[in-house]
Design an enzyme around this catalytic site. Sequence first.
Site, PDB file in Angstrom:
ATOM      1  N   GLY A  92     -13.127  24.913  58.929  1.00  0.00           N
ATOM      2  CA  GLY A  92     -12.425  24.293  60.058  1.00  0.00           C
ATOM      3  C   GLY A  92     -13.399  23.858  61.133  1.00  0.00           C
ATOM      4  N   ASP A  93     -12.897  23.074  62.100  1.00  0.00           N
ATOM      5  CA  ASP A  93     -13.698  22.613  63.238  1.00  0.00           C
ATOM      6  C   ASP A  93     -14.921  21.805  62.822  1.00  0.00           C
ATOM      7  OD1 ASP A  93     -11.908  23.933  64.910  1.00  0.00           O
ATOM      8  OD2 ASP A  93     -13.015  25.815  64.727  1.00  0.00           O
ATOM      9  N   GLY A 142     -23.112  12.818  67.910  1.00  0.00           N
ATOM     10  CA  GLY A 142     -22.626  13.130  69.249  1.00  0.00           C
ATOM     11  C   GLY A 142     -21.110  13.172  69.228  1.00  0.00           C
ATOM     12  N   THR A 180      -8.227  28.633  70.913  1.00  0.00           N
ATOM     13  CA  THR A 180      -8.219  30.018  71.401  1.00  0.00           C
ATOM     14  C   THR A 180      -9.357  30.312  72.384  1.00  0.00           C
ATOM     15  OG1 THR A 180      -9.617  30.714  69.564  1.00  0.00           O
ATOM     16  CG2 THR A 180      -7.238  30.849  69.219  1.00  0.00           C
ATOM     17  N   GLY A 232      -7.291  22.601  66.846  1.00  0.00           N
ATOM     18  CA  GLY A 232      -7.861  22.068  68.071  1.00  0.00           C
ATOM     19  C   GLY A 232      -8.766  20.942  67.629  1.00  0.00           C
ATOM     20  N   HIS A 233      -8.271  19.736  67.716  1.00  0.00           N
ATOM     21  CA  HIS A 233      -9.056  18.572  67.289  1.00  0.00           C
ATOM     22  C   HIS A 233      -9.532  17.860  68.550  1.00  0.00           C
ATOM     23  CE1 HIS A 233      -7.080  18.305  63.027  1.00  0.00           C
ATOM     24  NE2 HIS A 233      -7.609  19.480  63.293  1.00  0.00           N
ATOM     25  N   ARG A 244      13.113  30.091  52.625  1.00  0.00           N
ATOM     26  CA  ARG A 244      14.297  29.233  52.775  1.00  0.00           C
ATOM     27  C   ARG A 244      15.246  29.672  53.889  1.00  0.00           C
ATOM     28  NH1 ARG A 244      14.816  29.814  46.604  1.00  0.00           N
ATOM     29  NH2 ARG A 244      13.857  31.743  47.326  1.00  0.00           N
ATOM     30  N   PRO A 257     -15.511  32.532  70.876  1.00  0.00           N
ATOM     31  CA  PRO A 257     -16.800  32.046  70.384  1.00  0.00           C
ATOM     32  C   PRO A 257     -16.716  31.903  68.871  1.00  0.00           C
ATOM     33  CG  PRO A 257     -17.038  34.148  71.553  1.00  0.00           C
ATOM     34  CD  PRO A 257     -15.581  33.859  71.476  1.00  0.00           C
TER      35      PRO A 257
END
Length: 437
Positions: free
Chosen positions: A12-13, A413, A299, A40-41, A142, A302
């Site tokens: 992720g990230d 960047g 969140t 968190g994009h 369900r 770190p």
Amino acid sequence: MPVTAIVGAQWGDEGKGRMVDWLAQEADMVVRFQGGDNAGHTVVNRLGKFALHLIPSGIFNPATACIVGTGTVVNPETLLEEMAALEAAGVALDNLWLSNRAHVILPYHRQLDGLQEAARSGSRIGTTGRGIGPTYADKAARFGIRLGDLIRPAYLRERLQLHLEQKNRTLALFGAPPLDLEEVTAGCVRYGEILGARIVDTLPRVRAAVERGDNVLLEGQLGVMRDVDWGTYPYVTSSNPIVGAASAGAGIPPTRVDKVIGVVKAYSTAVGAGPFPCELDDANGERLRLVGAEYGATTGRPRRCGWYDAVAVGHAAWLNGFTTLAVTKLDVLDGMRELKICTAYRLASGEVIDWVPDTPDMQDATPIYETWPGWSEPTTGVRAWDDLPKAARAYLHRISELAGVPIETVSVGAEREQLVTVLPGEADAGRTAPRHA
Ligand code: GDP
Ligand code: IMO
Ligand code: MG
């Protein structure tokens, strides 16, 4: 290429949001196909800096239809906050649509996420606390509530009655008070009134776009190592970030996905618990965290940092069938004397493998590294492959070679334009052997 999936190749990230924002300049549609507001994009463009959680990262192009797909889980409360923040920054949301089949995260899903994490005590997953797991669990069991239910009050009340009978039993096990049917129904109806005009059957729109040959992007959340089936279970999310889920989550046949871009960070990071073999608890790890600003966008935790793990990316490359790679955050490595790439794991038994094993073996795996020379020149200003430092080109070539996938883009960047587009065959230049194996 009309239909392109953009998925995470690590933990992720990786910079998926940043890549989708760039590609969406030319996109007619972007569909987020799984996950919820655990994402968190981060997108940095002319309009400012944004941390998107659920809204597709194509939202900055008013000509791009942005769809929160059927495979996602939607918290109406945080969605409305995210919408308000974008509108306050001058981003129009006329192009935002929500699938009527997406499941709803309700306040008690978040409550249960917290209660279940606490109950795991020593073996916590370190979830984002957004209620993702409990909502997907209800979907599979369900008992779920879907966005389309919010705009049919009588049907909604019926569904909620069944749903709350189950929820209240579970909450009682944790000693939490029961939920009141009328109160929950009223809250849901209110969300339905506010969001109703955007809640649609997205399938005809997606199908028409694909049949017209429009440029459609499928935006993934998280990465392969947190895939509920192929990641480090149970230290995973509750959906599939791999491209197979893009087909189900967006409503596009697998045979109509033309291109799959694997987003890979030039090193490794992870948020939450679970095996992470290349983790660095030393000055290099601290440097990556500082220079790479590696703190969770959702969140604020770190991020755990480590060397590049070609075993994990190889796992991702197979499972996703990447057609190209987008390597991000190369600039974060500028100035490091040497770099390591993990090419295999040594298991506790002594066996050496170059594939991702199941979690108990992965937990004890130690990385086997090759070492590559670093470079001192800054790369953030570079826009052409040939202008990258020779050592950076060699490092990137090795990443491509180990994944067996050509590199299409190198991001140097966080800002939209800070990237190098790699022409076909260009990344083969500057190949050198590792300094010592
Ligand atoms: P995502 O969840 O995959 O969209 O990735 P995140 O947005 O959570 O994390 C990537 C972070 O790196 C964000 O803060 C981005 O702004 C930043 N970023 C993305 N690409 C680059 C890059 O090439 N260089 C630098 N220095 N930062 C980048
Ligand atoms: P993006 O889209 C990094 C991690 C959590 C935890 C596990 C399960 O920005 O890449 P969940 O809340 O999904 O039940 O948590 O997955 N996690 C993420 N880590 N980036 C994310 O999203 C994440 N979403 C969840 O830390 O280990
Ligand atoms: Mg992220």
